[in-house]
Structures are given as structure tokens and as C-alpha cells.
Enzyme design. Structure first.
Site, mmCIF file in Angstrom:
data_model
loop_
_atom_site.group_PDB
_atom_site.id
_atom_site.type_symbol
_atom_site.label_atom_id
_atom_site.label_comp_id
_atom_site.label_asym_id
_atom_site.label_seq_id
_atom_site.Cartn_x
_atom_site.Cartn_y
_atom_site.Cartn_z
ATOM 1 N N TYR A 15 -3.198 -1.259 10.149
ATOM 2 C CA TYR A 15 -3.086 -1.571 8.481
ATOM 3 C C TYR A 15 -1.695 -1.249 7.855
ATOM 4 O O TYR A 15 -1.144 -2.016 7.292
ATOM 5 C CB TYR A 15 -4.286 -0.902 7.920
ATOM 6 C CG TYR A 15 -4.363 -1.307 6.370
ATOM 7 C CD1 TYR A 15 -4.775 -2.393 5.971
ATOM 8 C CD2 TYR A 15 -3.962 -0.153 5.411
ATOM 9 C CE1 TYR A 15 -4.832 -2.629 4.453
ATOM 10 C CE2 TYR A 15 -3.894 -0.501 4.019
ATOM 11 C CZ TYR A 15 -4.379 -1.646 3.679
ATOM 12 O OH TYR A 15 -4.151 -1.968 2.178
ATOM 13 N N SER A 26 0.868 -1.263 -0.151
ATOM 14 C CA SER A 26 -0.024 -0.060 -0.091
ATOM 15 C C SER A 26 0.874 1.238 -0.007
ATOM 16 O O SER A 26 2.041 1.118 0.452
ATOM 17 C CB SER A 26 -0.900 -0.135 1.334
ATOM 18 O OG SER A 26 -1.599 1.238 1.280
#
Length: 330
Positions: free
Chosen positions: A179, A167
Site C-alpha cells: 500500500y 497517503s
């Protein structure tokens, strides 16, 4: 100084053109190549399974749910083999390995796309607990590592490729907590494994998407997870941010996601396709204009400057509530 800067820009442009030209040739045949994709229930995984199936690959679509398997069967050809796999469960991964091994035989596995991932609970990082980190890392990092090591013998047979979903938040952490931390771990593992496996003929590629419209960024899902964190706080912790400010924060987050999340999932699928089909694939793929023009460049800046810019573009709900309260006074 200006000449040096211009020379640097020209070198960068020349390098980009070189990489683009080098990346154009494709492998000659896909029909004899097997690819395993995790997290095919929705989003990038589902779209990638459909794309690779259309290109002729022999796809194994690993889903967490029966519904996910059914959707894949409806959307793909009969070549696609669906299997139930929970990447956070080693026994489930082992069962998936036996299924894949039985199909590929001595040909081995050309591609492994580690796409499965979760966001976990969302909210002020100071409100999250250790269990939140364990839950997300179990899927996003430890699951990815487990799947990779389990299927590595099949990848070595084919001289295959590993594509790991990271990401842009692994370069510039916007406050997502578990995350982004799990994606930082994915980047470190991928960089090290890429160098480790190069002599074995197995390549490793990192996908760094910006914000896209997937189940993770769906407004109702994000709002529900933020509310879950808020409701779990004890009264003393809730004094740090009153209900009105929390609601304003939630609204700001949802508006921000609606503004920056792209519906162009094909940009990420294009990157995965290139990593699996190009004769000379890239080691890292950045997908989405928000990642290319904001998050990644911001990560290159000195820390204090990057933090200042990020704080400037990030809304402050407490100030907004205070302004609204002042405006409401007679």
C-alpha cells in the site's frame, strides 16, 4: 541562534498566512464544469461525489460495483452520471472514457479525482509476496496512471485539474508494504506530471490523508486480511511468530487503528473541494492531525532518529506475550 530560529518560525507563519489568503478566492461557476471521480462505492469517493454534486458540478461517479452505483443514485441529484469502471482493466477505462466524452463534448473535463484504491493483504512485510504487490499496484498506481493518460485529452480541453489520492504513508512508511509503496509511486508520478503539464494549463494536486475510518481501515477487514497472510504461511515461516504472538499483534493493530482513525472524512473532502474550486489551489494537501503532527514531521527527521521514535511508539507483541506468560507463572 535563537534569533535565527525565531526568524525562521516567523517566515513559515507568514508563508502559511499568505497561502491561506491566496487560497480563499473560488472559481465563479461550477454548473458548467464536469468532474470524474473514481472509487465512489464508499469512503472518500462517495462523500466527494455527494459534496461536488451539492456544489453544482456535473459529476461522473465511477464505481466498481452495481451496489455502489445504486447508493450514489440514492444520495445524489439526477445530474450525477454513474458508470461502472474497474481502474485495473484498460478496456473498462476506455468504455468509461467514451461515456464521459459523449457528455462533455468540447467543454472537456474540469476535474479528475483519482480516488480508487485498495490496501491489499496486511501483515508482516516479510510474509508478503510479489503477487501482493502486483495486486495493489494494479489499482493504486497503474490504474491511476492509466486513467490519467486516458482522460488527459479531455482535461487539456478544459485546462482542468488532476487530484491524486496519496497517503501520509508515502512520506513515512509504517510497515504497510504494498500500500505505502504504491502511494510512494503515486507521489513520484504526480510530482513529475505536475511539472510536465504546467505548460499545457493542467494542474496536478496530491492529497495525503492520515488514518480515517473507511473500508480500508475497518477492523474486521484488517483482521481478515492479516489472518489471510498468516494462514498462507508454511510451517517454517510460522515459527518466526507463534499463534499467540500473532493474535497479540492483530489486537494491537486493531486497537491502534481504533485510536488514531478519524471519522472526519469531511477533512479529506474539503481538501479535494479546495483543489477543484480554489482560484489558486495548493499542490499538496495534508489531511488529519495524525498526518500533520506525527507522520509528516517524522519524515523530516534524520532517518535513524525517525526510526527510533517510530519503534518507541509501536507496540511489540512478542514482548507483551512474554510479560503475560511470566505474570501467569506461579
Amino acid at each position: 541562534m535563537l534569533d535565527a530560529l525565531l526568524s525562521l518560525i516567523l517566515v513559515i507563519i507568514g508563508y502559511k498566512i499568505y497561502k491561506w489568503v491566496k487560497g480563499r478566492p473560488r472559481i465563479p461557476n461550477t454548473s458548467d464544469k464536469f468532474v470524474l471521480i473514481t472509487g465512489c462505492d464508499s469512503g472518500f469517493g462517495r462523500e466527494d461525489a455527494i459534496r461536488l454534486d451539492g456544489l453544482g458540478f456535473r459529476v461522473f461517479a465511477a464505481c466498481l460495483t452495481e451496489k455502489g452505483e445504486e447508493e450514489i443514485r440514492k444520495s445524489c441529484s439526477e445530474r450525477v452520471v454513474t458508470l461502472r469502471m474497474n481502474v485495473a482493466d484498460h478496456e473498462s477505462i476506455k468504455q468509461g472514457f467514451q461515456t464521459v466524452k459523449g457528455h462533455v463534448g468540447e467543454k472537456g473535463l474540469w476535474g479528475l479525482v483519482n480516488n480508487a484504491g485498495i490496501s491489499g493483504r496486511v501483515g508482516n512485510m516479510a510474509w508478503l509476496n510479489l503477487q501482493d504487490y502486483h495486486q495493489v499496484f494494479a489499482v493504486n498506481f497503474f490504474g491511476l496512471v492509466d486513467v490519467t493518460h486516458t482522460f488527459l485529452p479531455l482535461l487539456k480541453k478544459a485546462g482542468g485539474r488532476i487530484v491524486n489520492m496519496s497517503s501520509c504513508t508515502a512520506r513515512m512508511e509504517p510497515g504497510t508494504g504494498p500500500y505505502a509503496a504504491s502511494k510512494f509511486a503515486v507521489e513520484g508520478f504526480s510530482d513529475g506530471f505536475r511539472r510536465c503539464l504546467k505548460p499545457a494549463g493542467v494542474s496536478v494536486h496530491i492529497i495525503e490523508p492520515g488514518y480515517f475510518k473507511t473500508a480500508i481501515t475497518k477492523a474486521e477487514n484488517v483482521a481478515q486480511k492479516m489472518r489471510s497472510v498468516w494462514d498462507s504461511l508454511d510451517p517454517e515461516r510460522k515459527e518466526e511468530m507463534d499463534e499467540e504472538t500473532f493474535q497479540a499483534k492483530t489486537e494491537d493493530v486493531l486497537k491502534h487503528l481504533d485510536l488514531i482513525c478519524s471519522p472526519r472524512l469531511d477533512l479529506v473532502v474539503d481538501a479535494i473541494e479546495h483543489a477543484l474550486t480554489a482560484v489558486c489551489p495548493r499542490s499538496r494537501y495534508v489531511c488529519g492531525w495524525d498526518a500533520k503532527l506525527f507522520f509528516i514531521p517524522l519524515s523530516w527527521l534524520p532517518t535513524d532518529i525517525g526510526d527510533a521514535i517510530f519503534a518507541w511508539v509501536t507496540p511489540n507483541p512478542a514482548k507483551k506475550v512474554k510479560r503475560d506468560q511470566c505474570a501467569a507463572k506461579p
